[in-house]
Design a protein around this motif. Sequence first.
Motif, PDB file in Angstrom:
ATOM      1  N   ASP A 176      11.996 -36.097   2.250  1.00 39.24           N
ATOM      2  CA  ASP A 176      13.100 -36.608   3.060  1.00 39.24           C
ATOM      3  C   ASP A 176      14.058 -35.505   3.488  1.00 39.24           C
ATOM      4  O   ASP A 176      14.620 -35.543   4.587  1.00 39.24           O
ATOM      5  CB  ASP A 176      13.858 -37.683   2.282  1.00 39.24           C
ATOM      6  N   ALA A 177      14.244 -34.497   2.630  1.00 41.19           N
ATOM      7  CA  ALA A 177      15.134 -33.389   2.984  1.00 41.19           C
ATOM      8  C   ALA A 177      14.554 -32.563   4.127  1.00 41.19           C
ATOM      9  O   ALA A 177      15.273 -32.127   5.029  1.00 41.19           O
ATOM     10  CB  ALA A 177      15.386 -32.501   1.766  1.00 41.19           C
ATOM     11  N   VAL A 178      13.252 -32.327   4.094  1.00 38.09           N
ATOM     12  CA  VAL A 178      12.601 -31.599   5.193  1.00 38.09           C
ATOM     13  C   VAL A 178      12.671 -32.428   6.471  1.00 38.09           C
ATOM     14  O   VAL A 178      12.964 -31.901   7.557  1.00 38.09           O
ATOM     15  CB  VAL A 178      11.140 -31.265   4.829  1.00 38.09           C
ATOM     16  N   ALA A 179      12.435 -33.730   6.359  1.00 35.12           N
ATOM     17  CA  ALA A 179      12.508 -34.604   7.531  1.00 35.12           C
ATOM     18  C   ALA A 179      13.923 -34.630   8.110  1.00 35.12           C
ATOM     19  O   ALA A 179      14.111 -34.602   9.333  1.00 35.12           O
ATOM     20  CB  ALA A 179      12.066 -36.013   7.154  1.00 35.12           C
ATOM     21  N   HIS A 180      14.924 -34.665   7.236  1.00 38.20           N
ATOM     22  CA  HIS A 180      16.310 -34.650   7.711  1.00 38.20           C
ATOM     23  C   HIS A 180      16.623 -33.337   8.428  1.00 38.20           C
ATOM     24  O   HIS A 180      17.267 -33.328   9.483  1.00 38.20           O
ATOM     25  CB  HIS A 180      17.271 -34.840   6.536  1.00 38.20           C
ATOM     26  N   GLY A 181      16.154 -32.238   7.867  1.00 36.23           N
ATOM     27  CA  GLY A 181      16.374 -30.943   8.519  1.00 36.23           C
ATOM     28  C   GLY A 181      15.726 -30.893   9.888  1.00 36.23           C
ATOM     29  O   GLY A 181      16.303 -30.380  10.849  1.00 36.23           O
ATOM     30  N   ALA A 182      14.509 -31.426   9.978  1.00 35.17           N
ATOM     31  CA  ALA A 182      13.814 -31.454  11.269  1.00 35.17           C
ATOM     32  C   ALA A 182      14.567 -32.315  12.273  1.00 35.17           C
ATOM     33  O   ALA A 182      14.667 -31.974  13.462  1.00 35.17           O
ATOM     34  CB  ALA A 182      12.393 -31.971  11.080  1.00 35.17           C
ATOM     35  N   GLN A 183      15.117 -33.428  11.794  1.00 34.73           N
ATOM     36  CA  GLN A 183      15.852 -34.319  12.687  1.00 34.73           C
ATOM     37  C   GLN A 183      17.117 -33.645  13.224  1.00 34.73           C
ATOM     38  O   GLN A 183      17.496 -33.856  14.388  1.00 34.73           O
ATOM     39  CB  GLN A 183      16.217 -35.618  11.969  1.00 34.73           C
ATOM     40  N   LEU A 184      17.777 -32.838  12.405  1.00 35.88           N
ATOM     41  CA  LEU A 184      18.963 -32.116  12.877  1.00 35.88           C
ATOM     42  C   LEU A 184      18.621 -31.208  14.058  1.00 35.88           C
ATOM     43  O   LEU A 184      19.407 -31.072  15.004  1.00 35.88           O
ATOM     44  CB  LEU A 184      19.557 -31.284  11.737  1.00 35.88           C
ATOM     45  N   ILE A 185      17.436 -30.597  14.000  1.00 35.55           N
ATOM     46  CA  ILE A 185      17.007 -29.735  15.109  1.00 35.55           C
ATOM     47  C   ILE A 185      16.600 -30.584  16.300  1.00 35.55           C
ATOM     48  O   ILE A 185      16.990 -30.299  17.442  1.00 35.55           O
ATOM     49  CB  ILE A 185      15.863 -28.810  14.650  1.00 35.55           C
ATOM     50  N   ARG A 186      15.867 -31.628  16.061  1.00 32.73           N
ATOM     51  CA  ARG A 186      15.426 -32.499  17.157  1.00 32.73           C
ATOM     52  C   ARG A 186      16.590 -33.041  17.973  1.00 32.73           C
ATOM     53  O   ARG A 186      16.544 -33.102  19.192  1.00 32.73           O
ATOM     54  CB  ARG A 186      14.638 -33.681  16.594  1.00 32.73           C
ATOM     55  N   GLU A 187      17.637 -33.463  17.282  1.00 36.06           N
ATOM     56  CA  GLU A 187      18.765 -34.088  17.972  1.00 36.06           C
ATOM     57  C   GLU A 187      19.760 -33.077  18.524  1.00 36.06           C
ATOM     58  O   GLU A 187      20.725 -33.445  19.186  1.00 36.06           O
ATOM     59  CB  GLU A 187      19.477 -35.051  17.030  1.00 36.06           C
ATOM     60  N   GLY A 188      19.540 -31.798  18.242  1.00 32.81           N
ATOM     61  CA  GLY A 188      20.405 -30.750  18.769  1.00 32.81           C
ATOM     62  C   GLY A 188      21.610 -30.425  17.923  1.00 32.81           C
ATOM     63  O   GLY A 188      22.483 -29.670  18.351  1.00 32.81           O
ATOM     64  N   SER A 189      21.686 -30.957  16.692  1.00 34.20           N
ATOM     65  CA  SER A 189      22.830 -30.666  15.832  1.00 34.20           C
ATOM     66  C   SER A 189      22.764 -29.268  15.222  1.00 34.20           C
ATOM     67  O   SER A 189      23.784 -28.742  14.770  1.00 34.20           O
ATOM     68  CB  SER A 189      22.912 -31.697  14.700  1.00 34.20           C
ATOM     69  N   ALA A 190      21.582 -28.683  15.194  1.00 33.71           N
ATOM     70  CA  ALA A 190      21.405 -27.326  14.658  1.00 33.71           C
ATOM     71  C   ALA A 190      20.222 -26.674  15.356  1.00 33.71           C
ATOM     72  O   ALA A 190      19.323 -27.358  15.858  1.00 33.71           O
ATOM     73  CB  ALA A 190      21.173 -27.369  13.146  1.00 33.71           C
ATOM     74  N   ASP A 191      20.250 -25.369  15.401  1.00 34.54           N
ATOM     75  CA  ASP A 191      19.116 -24.617  15.962  1.00 34.54           C
ATOM     76  C   ASP A 191      18.164 -24.152  14.868  1.00 34.54           C
ATOM     77  O   ASP A 191      16.986 -23.896  15.127  1.00 34.54           O
ATOM     78  CB  ASP A 191      19.617 -23.397  16.736  1.00 34.54           C
ATOM     79  N   LEU A 192      18.699 -24.039  13.664  1.00 33.83           N
ATOM     80  CA  LEU A 192      17.925 -23.553  12.530  1.00 33.83           C
ATOM     81  C   LEU A 192      18.426 -24.260  11.282  1.00 33.83           C
ATOM     82  O   LEU A 192      19.635 -24.423  11.096  1.00 33.83           O
ATOM     83  CB  LEU A 192      18.091 -22.040  12.394  1.00 33.83           C
ATOM     84  N   VAL A 193      17.502 -24.702  10.444  1.00 36.22           N
ATOM     85  CA  VAL A 193      17.877 -25.393   9.206  1.00 36.22           C
ATOM     86  C   VAL A 193      17.080 -24.815   8.039  1.00 36.22           C
ATOM     87  O   VAL A 193      15.862 -24.629   8.138  1.00 36.22           O
ATOM     88  CB  VAL A 193      17.622 -26.914   9.303  1.00 36.22           C
ATOM     89  N   ILE A 194      17.790 -24.525   6.959  1.00 41.41           N
ATOM     90  CA  ILE A 194      17.157 -24.154   5.704  1.00 41.41           C
ATOM     91  C   ILE A 194      16.962 -25.454   4.938  1.00 41.41           C
ATOM     92  O   ILE A 194      17.939 -26.095   4.526  1.00 41.41           O
ATOM     93  CB  ILE A 194      18.028 -23.173   4.903  1.00 41.41           C
ATOM     94  N   ALA A 195      15.723 -25.866   4.792  1.00 41.65           N
ATOM     95  CA  ALA A 195      15.437 -27.189   4.225  1.00 41.65           C
ATOM     96  C   ALA A 195      14.422 -27.083   3.103  1.00 41.65           C
ATOM     97  O   ALA A 195      13.508 -26.251   3.149  1.00 41.65           O
ATOM     98  CB  ALA A 195      14.905 -28.122   5.308  1.00 41.65           C
ATOM     99  N   GLY A 196      14.569 -27.943   2.112  1.00 42.03           N
ATOM    100  CA  GLY A 196      13.631 -27.952   1.003  1.00 42.03           C
ATOM    101  C   GLY A 196      14.194 -28.765  -0.137  1.00 42.03           C
ATOM    102  O   GLY A 196      15.056 -29.626   0.062  1.00 42.03           O
ATOM    103  N   ALA A 197      13.730 -28.489  -1.338  1.00 45.67           N
ATOM    104  CA  ALA A 197      14.180 -29.271  -2.487  1.00 45.67           C
ATOM    105  C   ALA A 197      14.002 -28.490  -3.772  1.00 45.67           C
ATOM    106  O   ALA A 197      13.206 -27.545  -3.845  1.00 45.67           O
ATOM    107  CB  ALA A 197      13.418 -30.588  -2.566  1.00 45.67           C
ATOM    108  N   THR A 198      14.748 -28.924  -4.791  1.00 46.71           N
ATOM    109  CA  THR A 198      14.698 -28.264  -6.085  1.00 46.71           C
ATOM    110  C   THR A 198      14.981 -29.269  -7.185  1.00 46.71           C
ATOM    111  O   THR A 198      15.749 -30.201  -6.999  1.00 46.71           O
ATOM    112  CB  THR A 198      15.728 -27.114  -6.162  1.00 46.71           C
TER     113      THR A 198
END
Length: 423
Positions: A176-198
Amino acid sequence: MTTERSVAITGIGVVAPGGIGTKAFWEMLTAGRTATRTITLFDPTGFRSRIAAECDFDPAACGLTPQEIRRMDRAAQLAVVAADEAVADSGLEVDALRPDRVGVSIGSAVGCTMGLEEEYIVLSDGGRQWLVDHRYGVPQLYGYMVPSTLAVEVAWRVAAEGPVALISTGCTSGLDAVAHGAQLIREGSADLVIAGATDAPISPITSACFDAIKATSPNNDDPAHASRPFDRDRDGFVLGEGAAVFVLEETSAARRRDAHVYAEIAGFASRSNAYHMTGLKPDGREMAEAITVAMRQAGLGPDDIDYINAHGSGTKQNDRHETAAFKRSLGQRAYEVPVSSVKSMIGHSLGAIGSIEVAASALAIEHNVVPPTANLHTPDPECDLDYVPLTARDHRTDVVLSVGSGFGGFQTAVLLARPGELS
């Protein structure tokens, strides 16, 4: 999905049991080695399940300063080290980025469990005092209480001033964190996202909780073979720990800077079963719906799926549930496409495992190799798909489906595609 806002993975960082770094992680998976062993992070005497998949992790050797080591919980340390590798792998110069266009999306199921438990032991005098003495708490204690600290540490590391979020949806958090990061780029809220989990959950409290519901394997005499997804003789999952972090960026921007693209995030969807905190319906309907919606979003069909990276926890109800979900969503194709579970080798790191499995999926595309399901010697007759037993398989892999299932009824499906496959 429009090509101008498609999302590429251009950097991968992994800290996992059996090896630190993406190269060591992939070598272990493709060799079919297991990293499960008797717990060393605490004395497991008296526990029902005394085994886990631990990371041989030295934060100082991985570049963290004494001050950072003192400040950060182990889960934060794993995330920051994985993020460092991902950024270096991407070839990006962080200082050259616009901070307000950089986001962070980190998943975790249990947050700073180890720091919290260690502090409780001190403050309560080993549990003997009902009223704890706050004077003995470390200054970082409040940070341990707030799971978003994990995302904040990564954001500070990369000087991100765009959207920053901690995603906590149990064992689907990493997907879900990777999907959320991808969505931020798709919608134009960010150009680059550091996404993952721990997650670093190998502690007495976590082990006791899973002992209580008998979810983890009691095969303490043979820890290397205890994690047996889809096997007739499986008896529960093996707890793990780790982190995986990615650099996600707009595909067109990645191409302009001639970046190496491991894969594109083609589609994703999540569903809930609204049924039971730990139980699953045997028909797999909600997972099947997530898979179907993810394929529709990507413009792909069952025949396009080349490999399924399964949740494959090694519990009877989960393995049968997702087997039913694959059949329900993919029809006849479910019997033709290889499926495997890397949890057989690196255990189940709760919220982190989804991102670790995204890393394995992207590398399967990169190398055209499907990791095996270790320890699968006697297939469960109810799990009658091609689960790639014991040995990795050379296999042309253009599209990977990775799925996750979590307590509370969470079900997530993510589709990765070879660069250019969706054009």
